[in-house]
Design a protein around this motif. Structure first.
Motif, PDB file in Angstrom:
ATOM      1  N   GLY A 172      38.732  36.336  42.470  1.00 32.54           N
ATOM      2  CA  GLY A 172      38.546  37.808  43.404  1.00 32.54           C
ATOM      3  C   GLY A 172      38.262  38.374  42.307  1.00 32.54           C
ATOM      4  O   GLY A 172      37.794  38.298  40.193  1.00 32.54           O
ATOM      5  N   VAL A 173      38.313  39.998  41.717  1.00 27.43           N
ATOM      6  CA  VAL A 173      36.921  41.251  41.404  1.00 27.43           C
ATOM      7  C   VAL A 173      37.622  41.055  40.080  1.00 27.43           C
ATOM      8  O   VAL A 173      37.454  41.084  39.364  1.00 27.43           O
ATOM      9  N   TYR A 174      39.362  40.727  40.530  1.00 28.49           N
ATOM     10  CA  TYR A 174      40.061  41.527  38.775  1.00 28.49           C
ATOM     11  C   TYR A 174      40.486  40.285  38.273  1.00 28.49           C
ATOM     12  O   TYR A 174      41.726  40.015  37.903  1.00 28.49           O
ATOM     13  N   LYS A 175      39.991  38.532  39.200  1.00 31.74           N
ATOM     14  CA  LYS A 175      40.093  37.691  38.366  1.00 31.74           C
ATOM     15  C   LYS A 175      40.026  37.712  36.461  1.00 31.74           C
ATOM     16  O   LYS A 175      39.069  38.480  36.212  1.00 31.74           O
ATOM     17  N   ASP A 176      41.842  37.225  36.076  1.00 32.31           N
ATOM     18  CA  ASP A 176      41.464  36.928  34.865  1.00 32.31           C
ATOM     19  C   ASP A 176      42.264  38.185  34.306  1.00 32.31           C
ATOM     20  O   ASP A 176      42.563  38.837  33.582  1.00 32.31           O
TER      21      ASP A 176
END
Lengths: 230, 230
Positions: A33-37
């Motif tokens: 998603g947008v906030y990967k990692d």
DNA sequence: ACAAAAGTGTTCGCTTTACACCCATGT
DNA sequence: ACATGGGTGTAAAGCGAACACTTTTGT
């Protein structure tokens, strides 16, 4: 009932643990998603037919294998309509405490990484999760002084100094050992065991247990606790 | 983001007013649905793109014409999955206070009936609204003693006895006039005006105003208030 | 004059605070 | 013997609780 509404309901948990004299918070690394990692609070969408607290417990189990010892609702975040960039999502946040015997994290089933972070050193998180943590810390701080919450963060049997240090850590300031002990003991819900603990040098410490029955009894008698300290 | 979730989000408000020495709560008569003709808290579904507190304000305006003077989030109800018989609905409940100048109810646009009920005489309500009110009263009671909330329930200028009686009403017990007054005045956020009020017989009373600026200032200096009373 | 509500101080006891030395163990 | 952490008491100050009479007005 045919109202159309496109708002999703999520839950998030600020899970506190206490280890090595530090208050810690459980975080999960986002894998998609947008906030990967980015790190984020454990949580996720509520399933149809699921209760809110049930959803929190399930997410915690799935993401970290943690079972909590205390949980209360914190606050619902939904005034910032764009707090989740993908869609309108309101999040019901919970505050939870885990005792040290359960701090070990299980390898999680859905391949998310889970880790305990010191509460005073939290990175920049996904969504508005830093705000949620701030609220959680505020609540924890406020609550320990009129409800003996701390015991869920300690082992069943603990030396008095652990309790002292926990309060120091949560409140972020020094406390007077003598006055603190006098006050806590005066309540009558702490029991001395005949066990001792010695770690390294120094005089061995008596171990105490928190008598929950007695606490509940006193509580039901309308006795009010307020833990102050110099 | 394609998660499918069939949960609706509603808001409800426990709106407190104070009139004739009584704490009152605003209720709305249901005109349709399963709970037709039952009284319920003002509230309703959140609209797409709307914030939670925005939804509360809109519902209050629509259903009663009331604009509140203080509002805070109370709790989110969603652990009883069947709290609404029609569908799974979670409700974010708010606590609100209106001051006496705004107690008059407007004829509401959508033909719902709105009415103030004495807080100690609430009928059986729709949904789990009695539970929500219980929570609201509990919060109000707890909060007045460490935050000067009460002033939003009084007129701008009020005699000290109004404040006394408000506290008596909220706390459901007697308070010591002298000690109460001494304590409140010692904080320094109450100002004497040179106006007087006389009603019927008895000595006329000086009117006081609550100095919000001063309160905020003291609050920001970290000064903690606790209003106790014999 | 009497009824009704407002205004006002003092005393007592308890709780909080401040504060420093001895004890038991390991190295 | 020394370093480390555990365990303990007392005195002063401040706060909360209890308590009753005087003042001002209306009737």
């Amino acid at each position: 009932m045919n109202i159309s509404q496109n708002i999703k309901v999520a839950v998030d948990a600020v899970v506190f643990g206490y280890e090595e004299g530090q208050v810690r918070i459980l975080l999960i690394k986002q894998k998609f998603g947008v906030y990967k990692d980015r790190w984020a609070l454990p949580g996720g969408f509520v399933l149809d037919g699921e209760s809110l607290s049930g959803a929190v417990e399930r997410e915690l189990r799935e993401e970290s294998g943690v079972a909590v010892d205390y949980m209360e609702q914190l606050c619902t975040f939904g005034d910032d309509v764009a707090r989740d960039p993908r869609a309108q999502v309101i999040s019901v946040a919970y505050l939870a405490l885990v005792n040290p015997s359960k701090l070990r994290l299980r390898a999680s089933s859905d391949a998310k990484e889970a880790k305990w972070f010191p509460a005073d050193n939290i990175p920049e998180l996904a969504f508005d999760h830093n705000t949620i943590i701030a609220k959680g810390l505020e609540r924890l701080k406020a609550k320990v002084s009129y409800q003996p919450l701390g015991f869920d963060l300690l082992e069943k049997e603990f030396p008095f100094s652990d309790l002292e240090n926990l309060y120091r850590a949560i409140l972020g300031r020094d406390i007077d050992r003598r006055n603190f002990r006098k006050k806590l003991m005066s309540f009558g819900f702490l029991e001395e065991t005949d066990k001792m603990r010695k770690i390294g040098s120094g005089r061995p410490a008596k171990l105490f247990v928190f008598n929950k029955q007695e606490y509940r009894r006193l509580e039901s008698e309308g006795i009010h606790f307020e833990i102050k300290y110099a």
